[in-house]
Scaffold this motif. Structure first.
Motif, PDB file in Angstrom:
ATOM      1  N   VAL A 132       0.833  -1.192   0.000  1.00  0.00           N
ATOM      2  CA  VAL A 132       0.000   0.000   0.000  1.00  0.00           C
ATOM      3  C   VAL A 132       0.878   1.256   0.000  1.00  0.00           C
ATOM      4  O   VAL A 132       1.869   1.332   0.726  1.00  0.00           O
ATOM      5  CB  VAL A 132      -0.930   0.005   1.227  1.00  0.00           C
ATOM      6  CG1 VAL A 132      -1.684   1.322   1.323  1.00  0.00           C
ATOM      7  CG2 VAL A 132      -1.909  -1.161   1.154  1.00  0.00           C
ATOM      8  N   SER A 133       0.509   2.224  -0.837  1.00  0.00           N
ATOM      9  CA  SER A 133       1.228   3.495  -0.895  1.00  0.00           C
ATOM     10  C   SER A 133       0.230   4.616  -1.112  1.00  0.00           C
ATOM     11  O   SER A 133      -0.978   4.370  -1.285  1.00  0.00           O
ATOM     12  CB  SER A 133       2.253   3.482  -2.038  1.00  0.00           C
ATOM     13  OG  SER A 133       1.585   3.574  -3.289  1.00  0.00           O
ATOM     14  N   LYS A 134       0.717   5.847  -1.139  1.00  0.00           N
ATOM     15  CA  LYS A 134      -0.157   6.996  -1.369  1.00  0.00           C
ATOM     16  C   LYS A 134      -0.793   6.952  -2.751  1.00  0.00           C
ATOM     17  O   LYS A 134      -1.787   7.645  -3.011  1.00  0.00           O
ATOM     18  CB  LYS A 134       0.628   8.295  -1.192  1.00  0.00           C
ATOM     19  CG  LYS A 134       1.766   8.476  -2.177  1.00  0.00           C
ATOM     20  CD  LYS A 134       2.501   9.781  -1.936  1.00  0.00           C
ATOM     21  CE  LYS A 134       3.670   9.967  -2.889  1.00  0.00           C
ATOM     22  NZ  LYS A 134       3.289   9.993  -4.303  1.00  0.00           N
ATOM     23  N   ASP A 135      -0.236   6.143  -3.662  1.00  0.00           N
ATOM     24  CA  ASP A 135      -0.767   6.042  -5.020  1.00  0.00           C
ATOM     25  C   ASP A 135      -1.833   4.966  -5.162  1.00  0.00           C
ATOM     26  O   ASP A 135      -2.403   4.797  -6.243  1.00  0.00           O
ATOM     27  CB  ASP A 135       0.371   5.768  -6.002  1.00  0.00           C
ATOM     28  CG  ASP A 135       1.374   6.906  -6.054  1.00  0.00           C
ATOM     29  OD1 ASP A 135       0.940   8.070  -6.000  1.00  0.00           O
ATOM     30  OD2 ASP A 135       2.582   6.636  -6.137  1.00  0.00           O
ATOM     31  N   THR A 136      -2.103   4.237  -4.092  1.00  0.00           N
ATOM     32  CA  THR A 136      -3.187   3.257  -4.120  1.00  0.00           C
ATOM     33  C   THR A 136      -4.507   4.004  -4.334  1.00  0.00           C
ATOM     34  O   THR A 136      -4.739   5.047  -3.722  1.00  0.00           O
ATOM     35  CB  THR A 136      -3.227   2.479  -2.789  1.00  0.00           C
ATOM     36  OG1 THR A 136      -1.972   1.808  -2.605  1.00  0.00           O
ATOM     37  CG2 THR A 136      -4.350   1.453  -2.785  1.00  0.00           C
ATOM     38  N   PRO A 137      -5.379   3.523  -5.211  1.00  0.00           N
ATOM     39  CA  PRO A 137      -6.609   4.268  -5.517  1.00  0.00           C
ATOM     40  C   PRO A 137      -7.592   4.301  -4.351  1.00  0.00           C
ATOM     41  O   PRO A 137      -7.525   3.460  -3.445  1.00  0.00           O
ATOM     42  CB  PRO A 137      -7.190   3.496  -6.701  1.00  0.00           C
ATOM     43  CG  PRO A 137      -6.641   2.118  -6.561  1.00  0.00           C
ATOM     44  CD  PRO A 137      -5.261   2.287  -6.005  1.00  0.00           C
ATOM     45  N   PRO A 138      -8.514   5.257  -4.347  1.00  0.00           N
ATOM     46  CA  PRO A 138      -9.571   5.288  -3.328  1.00  0.00           C
ATOM     47  C   PRO A 138     -10.259   3.927  -3.246  1.00  0.00           C
ATOM     48  O   PRO A 138     -10.543   3.298  -4.272  1.00  0.00           O
ATOM     49  CB  PRO A 138     -10.529   6.364  -3.849  1.00  0.00           C
ATOM     50  CG  PRO A 138      -9.666   7.250  -4.683  1.00  0.00           C
ATOM     51  CD  PRO A 138      -8.650   6.352  -5.324  1.00  0.00           C
ATOM     52  N   THR A 139     -10.523   3.485  -2.005  1.00  0.00           N
ATOM     53  CA  THR A 139     -10.959   2.102  -1.804  1.00  0.00           C
ATOM     54  C   THR A 139     -12.137   2.012  -0.845  1.00  0.00           C
ATOM     55  O   THR A 139     -12.178   2.695   0.185  1.00  0.00           O
ATOM     56  CB  THR A 139      -9.788   1.256  -1.254  1.00  0.00           C
ATOM     57  OG1 THR A 139      -8.696   1.303  -2.194  1.00  0.00           O
ATOM     58  CG2 THR A 139     -10.204  -0.193  -1.065  1.00  0.00           C
TER      59      THR A 139
END
Length: 311
Positions: free
Chosen positions: A232-239
């Motif tokens: 998981v990173s800041k670039d993971t899409p809204p979930t």
């Protein structure tokens, strides 16, 4: 009990169907790959479709096993087109696919909402999985046909965005159980080359713009720590995450641990937990409050600008 056991139990006392799963009339499957898929899986027999006699939500469950030639089936919007598309990923413990309970039922929900539903039939069984530690011990880049299929499906949708009247910036993923794991895997490994590009389609992005993980599995090690293969990173899409506290297959900690990781990374996330609901309920009606979760998903997708808000 694993999700595979749930699927097999639902399809117990089965009636055999066609050798290859086929969508309803008016919908056409298309091959995911132009030739032999990369990272081929080994199947013990020919693809098989079976419909059980055990009812979930008043209907039987159709399961598909031994998938070596993955496909997508596109369900065009039946309501005003929002430009959004969702790749739907059924569960089945990486041993089979619940193609109606966690597939076509979902498209019947999304299409009237103006969403193009892209049903993924990915390769199963997958390479060996170590259930006891609830983690993947092998290198994803070498042996993950299911993730390769998911990435390819996302790229294929974007490559056909104009023809299918899709906004390439509104492409999401929605998965259940093992499919929920693939949602998380695709949401966090999109920069990683899982397979060697096979054609110009593979130049498209494999990052989903939004993600819904419904009773996801295999996201934790020892039900406490995040699976290391879900970076998981800041670039993971809204979930959007949903699970029942009495999920006796994967356990509610799957949702808790994943949501915590998303929040620590600053990812916009929404989680809903219910006391009752169990596992593998899909969208089929029950007496439990969790049966209304699609309304929550509707509201969430509207809140992030994917679909229009209901009056």
């Amino acid at each position: 009990m694993t999700m595979a056991m749930v699927l097999l139990a639902a399809c117990a006392a089965v009636s055999a169907g066609p050798a290859i799963w086929q969508p309803a009339a008016g919908h056409t499957q298309m091959a995911l790959w132009p030739g032999m898929p990369p990272n081929p899986n080994t199947v013990p027999g020919a693809e098989s479709v079976r419909t059980g006699t055990k009812l979930i939500g008043g209907k039987p469950v159709t399961g598909v096993t031994n998938v070596s030639q993955p496909t997508i089936t596109v369900y065009a919007p039946t309501g005003p087109n929002t430009g959004a598309a969702v790749v739907v990923i059924p569960g089945g413990g990486f041993e089979g696919l619940a193609m109606d309970l966690e597939g076509t039922d979902v498209c019947d929900w999304l299409a009237p909402r103006g969403v193009t539903c892209v049903l993924l039939k990915y390769r199963v069984p997958s390479p060996p999985y170590e259930w006891r530690c609830d983690c993947r011990p092998h290198d994803l880049a070498l042996s993950m046909p299911s993730l390769a299929d998911t990435q390819r499906a996302l790229r294929l949708v974007r490559a056909h965005a104009t023809a299918w009247h899709i906004d390439p910036h509104k492409v999401g993923v929605l998965g259940f159980s093992a499919g929920g794991f693939l949602v998380a895997e695709a949401s966090t490994n999109f920069k990683r080359r899982i397979y060697t590009p096979v054609d110009p389609i593979d130049k498209e992005s494999a990052r989903s713009d939004f993600a819904l993980a419904i009773y996801p599995g295999h996201l934790t090690t020892d039900y406490r720590k995040l699976n290391p293969h879900i970076p998981v990173s800041k670039d993971t899409p809204p979930t959007f995450v949903l699970q029942a506290e009495n999920d006796d297959v994967d356990g509610v900690n799957q949702a808790l641990v994943y949501f915590t990781a998303l929040k620590k990374a600053g990812v916009p996330a929404e989680m809903h937990l219910y006391a009752y609901g169990g596992h593998a309920f899909g969208l089929r009606p029950t007496q439990e409050p969790i049966t209304h979760w699609p309304d929550l998903a509707d509201a969430w997708m509207a809140s992030i600008g994917i679909i229009s808000r209901s009056p």
